[in-house]
Structures are given as structure tokens and as C-alpha cells.
Design a protein around this motif. Structure first.
Motif, PDB file in Angstrom:
ATOM      1  N   LEU A 214     -16.911  32.284 -36.364  1.00  0.00           N
ATOM      2  CA  LEU A 214     -16.819  31.918 -37.778  1.00  0.00           C
ATOM      3  C   LEU A 214     -16.584  33.152 -38.637  1.00  0.00           C
ATOM      4  CD1 LEU A 214     -19.659  29.263 -37.877  1.00  0.00           C
ATOM      5  CD2 LEU A 214     -17.221  28.824 -38.162  1.00  0.00           C
ATOM      6  N   ASP A 215     -17.247  34.250 -38.276  1.00  0.00           N
ATOM      7  CA  ASP A 215     -17.033  35.499 -39.012  1.00  0.00           C
ATOM      8  C   ASP A 215     -15.587  35.960 -38.861  1.00  0.00           C
ATOM      9  OD1 ASP A 215     -19.688  35.405 -39.681  1.00  0.00           O
ATOM     10  OD2 ASP A 215     -20.318  36.914 -38.211  1.00  0.00           O
ATOM     11  N   ASN A 216     -15.049  35.861 -37.638  1.00  0.00           N
ATOM     12  CA  ASN A 216     -13.657  36.274 -37.409  1.00  0.00           C
ATOM     13  C   ASN A 216     -12.681  35.358 -38.145  1.00  0.00           C
ATOM     14  OD1 ASN A 216     -14.366  38.419 -35.841  1.00  0.00           O
ATOM     15  ND2 ASN A 216     -14.117  37.340 -33.901  1.00  0.00           N
ATOM     16  N   LEU A 217     -13.028  34.079 -38.205  1.00  0.00           N
ATOM     17  CA  LEU A 217     -12.158  33.128 -38.899  1.00  0.00           C
ATOM     18  C   LEU A 217     -12.000  33.513 -40.368  1.00  0.00           C
ATOM     19  CD1 LEU A 217     -10.596  30.487 -38.615  1.00  0.00           C
ATOM     20  CD2 LEU A 217     -12.718  29.262 -39.092  1.00  0.00           C
ATOM     21  N   ALA A 218     -13.073  34.002 -40.935  1.00  0.00           N
ATOM     22  CA  ALA A 218     -13.020  34.405 -42.338  1.00  0.00           C
ATOM     23  C   ALA A 218     -12.099  35.598 -42.557  1.00  0.00           C
ATOM     24  CB  ALA A 218     -14.426  34.728 -42.830  1.00  0.00           C
ATOM     25  N   LYS A 219     -11.784  36.306 -41.457  1.00  0.00           N
ATOM     26  CA  LYS A 219     -10.912  37.480 -41.592  1.00  0.00           C
ATOM     27  C   LYS A 219      -9.435  37.120 -41.457  1.00  0.00           C
ATOM     28  CE  LYS A 219     -14.307  40.292 -39.179  1.00  0.00           C
ATOM     29  NZ  LYS A 219     -14.544  40.813 -37.822  1.00  0.00           N
ATOM     30  N   VAL A 220      -9.136  35.863 -41.093  1.00  0.00           N
ATOM     31  CA  VAL A 220      -7.730  35.484 -40.937  1.00  0.00           C
ATOM     32  C   VAL A 220      -7.077  35.474 -42.317  1.00  0.00           C
ATOM     33  CG1 VAL A 220      -6.142  33.674 -40.209  1.00  0.00           C
ATOM     34  CG2 VAL A 220      -8.231  34.090 -38.892  1.00  0.00           C
ATOM     35  N   SER A 221      -6.006  36.214 -42.432  1.00  0.00           N
ATOM     36  CA  SER A 221      -5.324  36.293 -43.721  1.00  0.00           C
ATOM     37  C   SER A 221      -4.508  35.028 -43.965  1.00  0.00           C
ATOM     38  CB  SER A 221      -4.399  37.513 -43.702  1.00  0.00           C
ATOM     39  OG  SER A 221      -3.399  37.358 -44.667  1.00  0.00           O
TER      40      SER A 221
ATOM     41  N   LEU B 213      -7.782  27.382 -25.324  1.00  0.00           N
ATOM     42  CA  LEU B 213      -8.791  28.000 -26.187  1.00  0.00           C
ATOM     43  C   LEU B 213      -9.102  29.406 -25.694  1.00  0.00           C
ATOM     44  CD1 LEU B 213     -11.052  27.936 -28.333  1.00  0.00           C
ATOM     45  CD2 LEU B 213     -12.480  26.786 -26.648  1.00  0.00           C
ATOM     46  N   ARG B 214      -9.251  30.316 -26.620  1.00  0.00           N
ATOM     47  CA  ARG B 214      -9.622  31.711 -26.330  1.00  0.00           C
ATOM     48  C   ARG B 214      -8.789  32.294 -25.184  1.00  0.00           C
ATOM     49  NH1 ARG B 214     -14.859  29.204 -26.037  1.00  0.00           N
ATOM     50  NH2 ARG B 214     -15.815  29.131 -28.090  1.00  0.00           N
ATOM     51  N   PRO B 215      -7.479  32.314 -25.354  1.00  0.00           N
ATOM     52  CA  PRO B 215      -6.652  32.888 -24.279  1.00  0.00           C
ATOM     53  C   PRO B 215      -6.879  34.387 -24.190  1.00  0.00           C
ATOM     54  CG  PRO B 215      -5.357  32.577 -26.254  1.00  0.00           C
ATOM     55  CD  PRO B 215      -6.706  31.991 -26.545  1.00  0.00           C
ATOM     56  N   GLN B 216      -6.558  34.936 -23.042  1.00  0.00           N
ATOM     57  CA  GLN B 216      -6.584  36.388 -22.896  1.00  0.00           C
ATOM     58  C   GLN B 216      -5.272  36.913 -23.459  1.00  0.00           C
ATOM     59  OE1 GLN B 216      -9.266  38.189 -21.283  1.00  0.00           O
ATOM     60  NE2 GLN B 216     -10.144  36.206 -21.812  1.00  0.00           N
ATOM     61  N   VAL B 217      -5.335  37.617 -24.559  1.00  0.00           N
ATOM     62  CA  VAL B 217      -4.109  38.129 -25.153  1.00  0.00           C
ATOM     63  C   VAL B 217      -4.297  39.612 -25.434  1.00  0.00           C
ATOM     64  CG1 VAL B 217      -3.269  35.998 -26.178  1.00  0.00           C
ATOM     65  CG2 VAL B 217      -4.908  37.372 -27.426  1.00  0.00           C
ATOM     66  N   GLY B 218      -3.267  40.365 -25.127  1.00  0.00           N
ATOM     67  CA  GLY B 218      -3.389  41.792 -25.343  1.00  0.00           C
ATOM     68  C   GLY B 218      -2.510  42.323 -26.444  1.00  0.00           C
ATOM     69  N   ASP B 219      -1.390  41.667 -26.685  1.00  0.00           N
ATOM     70  CA  ASP B 219      -0.390  42.299 -27.530  1.00  0.00           C
ATOM     71  C   ASP B 219      -0.040  41.468 -28.763  1.00  0.00           C
ATOM     72  OD1 ASP B 219       0.684  40.218 -26.200  1.00  0.00           O
ATOM     73  OD2 ASP B 219       2.458  41.274 -25.487  1.00  0.00           O
ATOM     74  N   LEU B 220      -0.935  40.582 -29.168  1.00  0.00           N
ATOM     75  CA  LEU B 220      -0.648  39.836 -30.388  1.00  0.00           C
ATOM     76  C   LEU B 220      -0.912  40.728 -31.592  1.00  0.00           C
ATOM     77  CD1 LEU B 220      -1.999  36.321 -29.452  1.00  0.00           C
ATOM     78  CD2 LEU B 220       0.351  37.114 -29.528  1.00  0.00           C
ATOM     79  N   ASP B 221      -0.363  40.361 -32.721  1.00  0.00           N
ATOM     80  CA  ASP B 221      -0.439  41.250 -33.874  1.00  0.00           C
ATOM     81  C   ASP B 221      -1.859  41.300 -34.442  1.00  0.00           C
ATOM     82  OD1 ASP B 221      -0.817  39.074 -35.741  1.00  0.00           O
ATOM     83  OD2 ASP B 221       1.282  38.610 -35.367  1.00  0.00           O
ATOM     84  N   ALA B 222      -1.996  42.183 -35.400  1.00  0.00           N
ATOM     85  CA  ALA B 222      -3.326  42.475 -35.923  1.00  0.00           C
ATOM     86  C   ALA B 222      -3.952  41.285 -36.634  1.00  0.00           C
ATOM     87  CB  ALA B 222      -3.232  43.651 -36.891  1.00  0.00           C
ATOM     88  N   ASP B 223      -3.131  40.304 -37.005  1.00  0.00           N
ATOM     89  CA  ASP B 223      -3.677  39.131 -37.697  1.00  0.00           C
ATOM     90  C   ASP B 223      -4.474  38.225 -36.760  1.00  0.00           C
ATOM     91  OD1 ASP B 223      -2.727  39.599 -40.296  1.00  0.00           O
ATOM     92  OD2 ASP B 223      -0.727  38.958 -39.689  1.00  0.00           O
ATOM     93  N   TRP B 224      -4.231  38.364 -35.487  1.00  0.00           N
ATOM     94  CA  TRP B 224      -4.868  37.451 -34.517  1.00  0.00           C
ATOM     95  C   TRP B 224      -6.360  37.693 -34.458  1.00  0.00           C
ATOM     96  CZ3 TRP B 224      -4.066  33.167 -31.946  1.00  0.00           C
ATOM     97  CH2 TRP B 224      -4.811  32.891 -30.793  1.00  0.00           C
ATOM     98  N   GLN B 225      -7.125  36.663 -34.741  1.00  0.00           N
ATOM     99  CA  GLN B 225      -8.590  36.766 -34.708  1.00  0.00           C
ATOM    100  C   GLN B 225      -9.178  35.814 -33.675  1.00  0.00           C
ATOM    101  OE1 GLN B 225     -10.353  38.954 -36.345  1.00  0.00           O
ATOM    102  NE2 GLN B 225      -8.793  39.738 -37.721  1.00  0.00           N
ATOM    103  N   GLY B 226      -8.367  35.450 -32.716  1.00  0.00           N
ATOM    104  CA  GLY B 226      -8.841  34.509 -31.701  1.00  0.00           C
ATOM    105  C   GLY B 226      -8.507  33.082 -32.110  1.00  0.00           C
ATOM    106  N   GLY B 227      -8.418  32.214 -31.132  1.00  0.00           N
ATOM    107  CA  GLY B 227      -8.073  30.827 -31.441  1.00  0.00           C
ATOM    108  C   GLY B 227      -7.448  30.151 -30.251  1.00  0.00           C
TER     109      GLY B 227
END
Ligand code: FES
Length: 169
Positions: free
Chosen positions: A55-62, A107-121
Motif C-alpha cells: 500500500l505504501d508503494n502504491l502511493a508512490k505510483v505517479s 502477480l508480483r512478477p520478478q522484473v529487473g529492468d522495468l522503469d523507475a515508475d514500477w512499484q510492483g503489481g
């Protein structure tokens, strides 16, 4: 890879499924971070109990990173207890079908190279569709719409009905 905690549902009755009727679900066993999948109208419905960190990370999604930032999150209904309404922000209810061509996002894929906006999902394996933990689609990926929110309502803090809308107070 971390396994996604998963609880399969108590199967709703065959009659309810055949009729496409509402499905009542006990979410009392759902721990923070766990995902429950039930079937409603032959489609998967996800019930995700988000962790406080999520939830904290969700709040950081621009909002600028999202195609339609206003919907989905605000459509999650409240639940009624003792005639008082309160909000259970940790629960997310979505139809688990990608709005591009109908694949099943992970849900919650392992991702390494997504952009800085990615906060999980959620990440769709078919064409890279990305959704945040409110089911809102990111810009620049194929899905045109946010993940749909099926009609649902809370009977109590542990009983949820999929397929019926919350009455408005
Ligand atoms: Fe999900 Fe194409 S079906 S991105």
C-alpha cells in the motif's frame, strides 16, 4: 523466485456457477500478501490482501505513469459493520483477465529492468502489459484499460459477495 502465497477458494456451489449468480466468499483466512482466486461467471476473480508495504508503494505510483489513474482504486466498495461503514483498503478485488487480449497477468512478477515508475503489481506475460497494485494500467503498454472491478460487496469484515453491488448508504 519467491512463491506467491495463494489460497484456492472454497468452491462455490455448482448451481451458483451455472447460473452466474453471486458467489459468497470467506476472506477471514486471507493473510496480508495472499491472493485468493475464485470463479465467477467462468472468469477468475482475484481477491488480494495487500501488505502495508504494498500500500505504501502504491502511493508512490505517479499518476503521470498511468493511462487512467482515476478509476479502479476508487471503485472498491466499503463494507458495513454494525451499520457503520469503514474502508478496508488492503483488499483489492479485480477480474483477473488482461484487457488487451485476455491473458492472465501474474502477480508480483520478478522484473529487473522495468522503469523507475514500477512499484510492483501485475505483469501480463503475453505482451508485457503492466498494472499497478490497484489494477491500473501503465502507459506505453498494450492493454487499453484498467483491470475491471467486478460488482462486489462486504457483508461483514470477513464475508464478501462477488456479483452484487454494495448498496449505497
Ligand atoms: Fe495482456 Fe496482451 S494480452 S498484454
Amino acid at each position: 523466485a519467491t512463491a506467491v502465497p495463494f489460497i484456492s477458494s472454497m468452491q462455490p456451489s455448482a448451481k451458483a456457477q451455472a447460473a452466474g449468480g453471486p458467489v459468497e466468499v470467506d476472506i477471514g483466512r486471507l493473510a496480508p500478501g495472499e491472493l485468493m482466486v475464485i470463479e465467477w461467471r467462468r472468469k477468475p476473480v482475484w481477491i488480494l490482501r495487500r501488505t502495508q508495504e504494498e500500500l505504501d508503494n502504491l502511493a508512490k505510483v505517479s499518476a503521470d505513469a498511468l493511462r487512467d489513474p482515476e478509476s479502479t482504486q476508487s471503485e472498491q466498495p466499503t463494507y458495513a459493520t454494525n451499520a457503520q461503514r469503514s474502508f478496508k483498503p488492503e483488499y483489492l478485488v479485480l477480474l483477473g483477465v488482461c484487457t488487451h487480449l485476455g491473458c492472465s497477468p501474474q502477480l508480483r512478477p520478478q522484473v529487473g529492468d522495468l522503469d523507475a515508475d514500477w512499484q510492483g503489481g501485475f505483469l501480463c506475460p503475453c505482451h508485457g502489459g503492466r498494472y499497478d497494485l490497484a489494477g491500473r494500467v501503465y502507459k506505453g503498454v498494450p492493454p487499453p484499460l484498467n483491470l475491471p472491478v467486478p460488482p462486489h460487496k462486504y457483508l461483514t469484515d470477513t464475508r464478501l459477495v462477488i456479483g452484487e453491488d454494495q448498496e449505497t448508504a
